[in-house]
Design a protein around this motif. Structure first.
Motif, mmCIF file in Angstrom:
data_model
loop_
_atom_site.group_PDB
_atom_site.id
_atom_site.type_symbol
_atom_site.label_atom_id
_atom_site.label_comp_id
_atom_site.label_asym_id
_atom_site.label_seq_id
_atom_site.Cartn_x
_atom_site.Cartn_y
_atom_site.Cartn_z
ATOM 1 N N ASP A 122 -71.398 -9.433 -22.915
ATOM 2 C CA ASP A 122 -70.177 -8.634 -22.899
ATOM 3 C C ASP A 122 -69.174 -9.114 -23.946
ATOM 4 O O ASP A 122 -68.342 -8.332 -24.423
ATOM 5 N N GLY A 123 -69.249 -10.389 -24.295
ATOM 6 C CA GLY A 123 -68.354 -10.934 -25.310
ATOM 7 C C GLY A 123 -68.826 -10.697 -26.729
ATOM 8 O O GLY A 123 -68.179 -11.144 -27.678
ATOM 9 N N GLY A 124 -69.949 -9.993 -26.890
ATOM 10 C CA GLY A 124 -70.460 -9.685 -28.224
ATOM 11 C C GLY A 124 -71.473 -10.671 -28.754
ATOM 12 O O GLY A 124 -71.881 -10.579 -29.916
ATOM 13 N N PHE A 125 -71.898 -11.625 -27.917
ATOM 14 C CA PHE A 125 -72.847 -12.638 -28.373
ATOM 15 C C PHE A 125 -74.275 -12.096 -28.393
ATOM 16 O O PHE A 125 -74.636 -11.215 -27.604
ATOM 17 N N THR A 126 -75.078 -12.681 -29.290
ATOM 18 C CA THR A 126 -76.493 -12.362 -29.408
ATOM 19 C C THR A 126 -77.302 -13.633 -29.243
ATOM 20 O O THR A 126 -76.943 -14.670 -29.821
#
Length: 310
Positions: A122-126
């Motif tokens: 949700d925080g944009g991490f991959t």
């Protein structure tokens, strides 16, 4: 209000329940402190450490020039604690003026903690990388190969072949993982390979009809004395640094044959186990390494650039 030490103790207890292979300690380096509260009012904390990888450094081949790494102390608050901490980190980066290019936010977290993984997504991490481990079990059987394939230890005279194969791996990894193929990559790889081939760290070559088609660069790590001790159980481990199979030989069983020899040597050395890093988005390594008996222990979650954290 929970103290940082109490959060750390609760977090280590949670890790022990999640995965018995995780070390008993969790690294808390020096850095800038970060505090936040969950929606329910629970306090969480973290340390932000910044690393620079200048041009000409080997680390610049697999990390951006500027890396902001968060070491969360969220206790048992899992997803809620990570979400709150990431929100505070985003504001912190904005205040610090994080670079918009060649930068990243990094969080290394136990692979089996899927609840917290949702907060990172949700925080944009991959999930760009993972540290995977393998016990010193008997090696897998390998498929029958066409042609004459032999595996041997490489020496200084094999420098050109080792560099060529490792550059092919870097070029491919840069398309699907965290690596970056920089202009000075050939020279950096040559220097690193020359040092390795003159050291006690083992390098193996697989040859088909006398032509090198695969390489495995490996080493030995004492988890009690190295930085790896923060991620591994105590003892001496074998480390698989780089494995590369020439494009024309992929899918033929050469890589499996090579690693069978490597794992036999690891077992004879009496190591606790072996470990390596691979990229989950890589369609080759994400299949190959689980088949060789490796399984994720820690996942390295990244946002690139750092300003993309949401």
């Amino acid at each position: 209000m929970a103290t940082a030490q109490e959060l750390l103790q609760a977090q280590c207890a949670l890790f022990a329940e999640l995965d018995p292979q995780l070390p008993e300690r969790y690294p808390v380096p020096r850095g800038e402190p970060l505090v936040a509260r969950t929606a329910g009012g629970d306090a969480v904390a973290g340390i932000v450490a910044r690393t620079w990888n200048p041009p000409g450094s080997v680390h610049s081949l697999w990390q951006p020039a500027s890396v902001f790494e968060l070491f969360p102390l969220i206790g048992e608050h899992s997803a809620a604690g990570m979400s709150a901490l990431l929100a505070a980190w985003r504001d912190h980066l904005h205040e610090q003026g994080a670079p918009e290019r060649d930068s990243a936010c990094l969080v290394t977290w136990p692979s089996r903690d899927v609840r917290t993984a949702k907060a990172l997504l949700d925080g944009g991490f991959t999930p760009l990388s993972c540290l995977a481990v393998r016990p010193p079990t008997p090696p897998c059987t390998f498929t029958e190969l066409s042609g004459t394939v032999t595996v041997r230890r490489a020496g200084p005279a094999d420098l050109d072949a080792v560099v060529e194969l490792t550059l092919l791996e870097l070029e491919y990894a840069a398309l699907v993982g965290s690596s970056t193929y920089r202009p000075d990559a050939p020279q950096l790889k040559r220097t690193a390979a020359r040092v390795r081939l003159h050291s006690s760290d083992p390098v193996w070559l697989a040859e088909r009809d006398g032509v090198p088609v695969a390489v495995a660069e490996c080493g030995w790590v004492d988890a009690d004395l190295s930085a790896a001790g923060h991620r591994l159980r105590p003892g001496t481990w074998a480390y698989v640094n780089c494995v590369s199979v020439h494009e024309q030989a992929r899918g033929t069983g050469v890589g499996q044959r090579l690693m069978t020899t490597v794992h036999e040597e690891f077992a004879r050395a009496g190591v606790v186990g072996s470990f390596l890093y691979y990229n989950p988005p890589n369609p080759l390594s994400s299949v190959f390494w689980p088949r060789q008996g490796y399984r994720p222990l820690w996942t390295m979650w990244e946002v690139r650039p750092a300003t993309a954290l949401r």
